[in-house]
Design a protein around this motif. Structure first.
Motif, PDB file in Angstrom:
ATOM      1  N   ALA A  25      40.074 -14.088  25.313  1.00 49.15           N
ATOM      2  CA  ALA A  25      39.553 -14.090  26.685  1.00 49.15           C
ATOM      3  C   ALA A  25      38.032 -13.951  26.669  1.00 49.15           C
ATOM      4  O   ALA A  25      37.467 -13.218  25.858  1.00 49.15           O
ATOM      5  N   TYR A  26      37.389 -14.689  27.554  1.00 49.68           N
ATOM      6  CA  TYR A  26      35.935 -14.588  27.682  1.00 49.68           C
ATOM      7  C   TYR A  26      35.552 -14.721  29.157  1.00 49.68           C
ATOM      8  O   TYR A  26      36.399 -15.028  30.000  1.00 49.68           O
ATOM      9  N   ASP A  27      34.284 -14.482  29.436  1.00 52.20           N
ATOM     10  CA  ASP A  27      33.785 -14.510  30.813  1.00 52.20           C
ATOM     11  C   ASP A  27      34.652 -13.612  31.708  1.00 52.20           C
ATOM     12  O   ASP A  27      35.037 -13.990  32.807  1.00 52.20           O
ATOM     13  N   ILE A  28      34.936 -12.415  31.212  1.00 48.98           N
ATOM     14  CA  ILE A  28      35.769 -11.460  31.946  1.00 48.98           C
ATOM     15  C   ILE A  28      34.944 -10.849  33.076  1.00 48.98           C
ATOM     16  O   ILE A  28      33.866 -10.297  32.841  1.00 48.98           O
ATOM     17  N   GLN A  29      35.448 -10.982  34.293  1.00 47.76           N
ATOM     18  CA  GLN A  29      34.789 -10.445  35.476  1.00 47.76           C
ATOM     19  C   GLN A  29      35.718  -9.418  36.122  1.00 47.76           C
ATOM     20  O   GLN A  29      36.848  -9.747  36.473  1.00 47.76           O
ATOM     21  N   TYR A  30      35.232  -8.192  36.256  1.00 48.55           N
ATOM     22  CA  TYR A  30      35.999  -7.111  36.861  1.00 48.55           C
ATOM     23  C   TYR A  30      35.272  -6.679  38.129  1.00 48.55           C
ATOM     24  O   TYR A  30      34.115  -6.276  38.078  1.00 48.55           O
ATOM     25  N   TYR A  31      35.938  -6.831  39.257  1.00 47.30           N
ATOM     26  CA  TYR A  31      35.337  -6.508  40.546  1.00 47.30           C
ATOM     27  C   TYR A  31      36.013  -5.265  41.126  1.00 47.30           C
ATOM     28  O   TYR A  31      37.183  -5.311  41.475  1.00 47.30           O
ATOM     29  N   THR A  32      35.249  -4.184  41.198  1.00 49.54           N
ATOM     30  CA  THR A  32      35.743  -2.960  41.817  1.00 49.54           C
ATOM     31  C   THR A  32      35.325  -2.997  43.274  1.00 49.54           C
ATOM     32  O   THR A  32      34.150  -3.192  43.576  1.00 49.54           O
ATOM     33  N   LYS A  33      36.295  -2.819  44.153  1.00 48.97           N
ATOM     34  CA  LYS A  33      36.003  -2.892  45.581  1.00 48.97           C
ATOM     35  C   LYS A  33      36.413  -1.592  46.252  1.00 48.97           C
ATOM     36  O   LYS A  33      37.444  -1.020  45.930  1.00 48.97           O
ATOM     37  N   LEU A  34      35.606  -1.179  47.185  1.00 48.68           N
ATOM     38  CA  LEU A  34      35.884   0.035  47.932  1.00 48.68           C
ATOM     39  C   LEU A  34      36.841  -0.288  49.068  1.00 48.68           C
ATOM     40  O   LEU A  34      36.640  -1.249  49.810  1.00 48.68           O
ATOM     41  N   SER A  35      37.904   0.461  49.176  1.00 48.79           N
ATOM     42  CA  SER A  35      38.904   0.323  50.240  1.00 48.79           C
ATOM     43  C   SER A  35      39.627  -1.021  50.255  1.00 48.79           C
ATOM     44  O   SER A  35      40.028  -1.513  51.303  1.00 48.79           O
ATOM     45  N   ILE A  68      51.851  -9.088  34.324  1.00 50.86           N
ATOM     46  CA  ILE A  68      50.780  -8.139  34.587  1.00 50.86           C
ATOM     47  C   ILE A  68      49.759  -8.193  33.454  1.00 50.86           C
ATOM     48  O   ILE A  68      50.128  -8.331  32.283  1.00 50.86           O
ATOM     49  N   PHE A  69      48.489  -8.080  33.810  1.00 52.51           N
ATOM     50  CA  PHE A  69      47.427  -7.952  32.822  1.00 52.51           C
ATOM     51  C   PHE A  69      47.003  -6.488  32.777  1.00 52.51           C
ATOM     52  O   PHE A  69      46.771  -5.870  33.816  1.00 52.51           O
ATOM     53  N   LYS A  70      46.920  -5.957  31.582  1.00 50.25           N
ATOM     54  CA  LYS A  70      46.440  -4.580  31.379  1.00 50.25           C
ATOM     55  C   LYS A  70      45.003  -4.694  30.894  1.00 50.25           C
ATOM     56  O   LYS A  70      44.731  -5.315  29.866  1.00 50.25           O
ATOM     57  N   TYR A  71      44.091  -4.117  31.638  1.00 52.12           N
ATOM     58  CA  TYR A  71      42.672  -4.184  31.307  1.00 52.12           C
ATOM     59  C   TYR A  71      42.198  -2.784  30.967  1.00 52.12           C
ATOM     60  O   TYR A  71      42.331  -1.861  31.771  1.00 52.12           O
ATOM     61  N   VAL A  72      41.652  -2.619  29.769  1.00 54.91           N
ATOM     62  CA  VAL A  72      41.197  -1.319  29.289  1.00 54.91           C
ATOM     63  C   VAL A  72      39.698  -1.397  29.021  1.00 54.91           C
ATOM     64  O   VAL A  72      39.241  -2.254  28.252  1.00 54.91           O
ATOM     65  N   VAL A  73      38.941  -0.533  29.686  1.00 54.68           N
ATOM     66  CA  VAL A  73      37.501  -0.435  29.462  1.00 54.68           C
ATOM     67  C   VAL A  73      37.197   1.011  29.122  1.00 54.68           C
ATOM     68  O   VAL A  73      37.395   1.896  29.952  1.00 54.68           O
ATOM     69  N   GLY A  74      36.730   1.226  27.891  1.00 55.96           N
ATOM     70  CA  GLY A  74      36.505   2.600  27.456  1.00 55.96           C
ATOM     71  C   GLY A  74      37.816   3.352  27.525  1.00 55.96           C
ATOM     72  O   GLY A  74      38.813   2.939  26.970  1.00 55.96           O
ATOM     73  N   GLY A  75      37.873   4.434  28.282  1.00 59.49           N
ATOM     74  CA  GLY A  75      39.102   5.211  28.434  1.00 59.49           C
ATOM     75  C   GLY A  75      39.847   4.942  29.728  1.00 59.49           C
ATOM     76  O   GLY A  75      40.797   5.639  30.061  1.00 59.49           O
ATOM     77  N   VAL A  76      39.424   3.923  30.482  1.00 55.67           N
ATOM     78  CA  VAL A  76      40.030   3.629  31.773  1.00 55.67           C
ATOM     79  C   VAL A  76      40.950   2.411  31.649  1.00 55.67           C
ATOM     80  O   VAL A  76      40.566   1.388  31.092  1.00 55.67           O
TER      81      VAL A  76
END
Length: 186
Positions: A25-35, A68-76
């Motif tokens: 996988a490349y060009d991974i974009q993770y968008y965190t959104k509030l609410s 389902i995709f499991k995405y792990v960044v650091g410890g999250v």
């Protein structure tokens, strides 16, 4: 010394058991959104090189609807429900995948004729319980609101108790509506 956290992406069955690691996988974009639900997008090549031999990427065949995709960044760790894909042709042929965090599963469930008086925790819990009571014949994954995850302002202040009524809407819309009524952040 600043280091970027290690990122890993896995393909999982709906029960969250891992099917494969998606190293390519490349060009991974993770968008965190509030609410609202978070989003994940990434690309994987349709052809990979293994032992100097080009071959079809086996992960493309493994990715199925509702996986389902499991995405792990650091410890999250966060899980995402496969939402859509699009194939691009050109010099580097790839498939782009988009997924939404698992909260999107609540949009499949409906709340009808619900009314409750109480604080944010009590209303949200009662609404979830009423939806699960409707699905006793076909069990669904149970979501819950934990009291320790609700700020005490929404449970014990003078402004905490309110009447909440729903005619008909999805459970996800109702959760957002509750947050808006109590001026809370999800």
């Amino acid at each position: 010394n600043l280091k970027l956290p290690k990122r890993s992406l896995f393909l999982c069955k709906p029960n969250k058991s891992i099917v494969a690691k998606i190293n390519e996988a490349y060009d991974i974009q993770y968008y965190t959104k509030l609410s609202t639900v978070n989003e994940l997008s990434f690309k994987i090549p349709t052809i990979i090189i293994k032992d100097d031999v080009p071959m079809d990427n086996p992960n493309i065949e493994r990715i199925k609807h509702r996986y389902i995709f499991k995405y792990v960044v650091g410890g999250v760790t966060e899980y995402f429900l496969f939402n859509e894909s699009s194939k691009a042709y050109g010099d580097d042929e790839y498939i782009e995948y988009r997924a939404l965090s698992l909260g999107v599963q609540l949009s499949d469930k409906n709340v009808r004729e619900f009314e409750h008086f109480g604080n944010l925790y009590e209303v949200a819990k009662a609404m979830l319980d009423s939806v699960y009571e409707e699905h006793t014949k076909a069990p669904i994954e149970r979501w819950q609101v934990l009291p320790q995850n609700v700020d005490s302002y929404f449970t014990s202040s003078d402004q905490a108790d309110r009447k909440y009524t729903v005619g008909s809407m999805s459970l996800l819309e109702a959760i957002y509506d509750i947050a808006e009524k109590w001026n809370a952040v999800i």
